[in-house]
Design a protein around this motif. Structure first.
Motif, short mmCIF file in Angstrom:
data_model
loop_
_atom_site.label_atom_id
_atom_site.label_comp_id
_atom_site.label_asym_id
_atom_site.label_seq_id
_atom_site.Cartn_x
_atom_site.Cartn_y
_atom_site.Cartn_z
N CYS A 1 0.83 -1.21 0.00
CA CYS A 1 0.00 0.00 0.00
C CYS A 1 0.86 1.26 0.00
O CYS A 1 1.82 1.36 0.76
CB CYS A 1 -0.90 -0.02 1.24
N SER B 1 -2.53 5.93 -0.92
CA SER B 1 -3.12 6.92 -1.83
C SER B 1 -4.58 7.23 -1.50
O SER B 1 -5.08 8.29 -1.87
CB SER B 1 -3.03 6.39 -3.27
N ILE C 1 -4.97 -4.70 -3.20
CA ILE C 1 -6.26 -5.27 -2.80
C ILE C 1 -6.54 -6.52 -3.62
O ILE C 1 -6.53 -6.46 -4.86
CB ILE C 1 -7.39 -4.24 -3.00
S1 SF4 Z 1 -5.95 2.46 -2.95
FE1 SF4 Z 1 -5.98 1.85 -0.78
S2 SF4 Z 1 -4.81 -0.08 -0.67
FE2 SF4 Z 1 -4.34 0.91 -2.63
S3 SF4 Z 1 -2.49 2.08 -2.23
FE3 SF4 Z 1 -4.23 3.49 -1.95
S4 SF4 Z 1 -4.70 3.37 0.28
FE4 SF4 Z 1 -3.39 1.60 -0.25
#
Ligand code: SF4
Length: 64
Positions: free
Chosen positions: A10, A13, A60
């Motif tokens: 992660c 973001s 994910i």
């Molecule tokens: S979308 Fe969610 S899981 Fe993916 S990098 Fe960003 S914060 Fe992390």
């Protein structure tokens, strides 16, 4: 649907939280993803798939 997240990948973001705030959150201290609901209800499946698709770190994983 079963969801897992890889906190080591992660990059904090936040797109997953925007896509499915009932399922994903971010740690206060560094923004790394926190999985709130590893087995989301069927009506959230589309949002969770969207979250996985927009995650820039591919952190994910979804299992049907
Ligand atoms: S979308 Fe969610 S899981 Fe993916 S990098 Fe960003 S914060 Fe992390």
């Amino acid at each position: 649907m079963k969801v897992t997240v890889d906190q080591d990948r992660c990059v904090a973001s936040g797109q997953c939280v925007v896509a499915a705030m009932e399922v994903f959150d971010q740690r206060d201290e560094d923004g790394v993803v926190v999985l709130l609901d590893p087995e989301p209800r069927a009506e959230r499946a589309e949002d969770v798939r969207h979250a996985a698709a927009v995650c820039p770190a591919l952190a994910i994983a979804i299992e049907d």
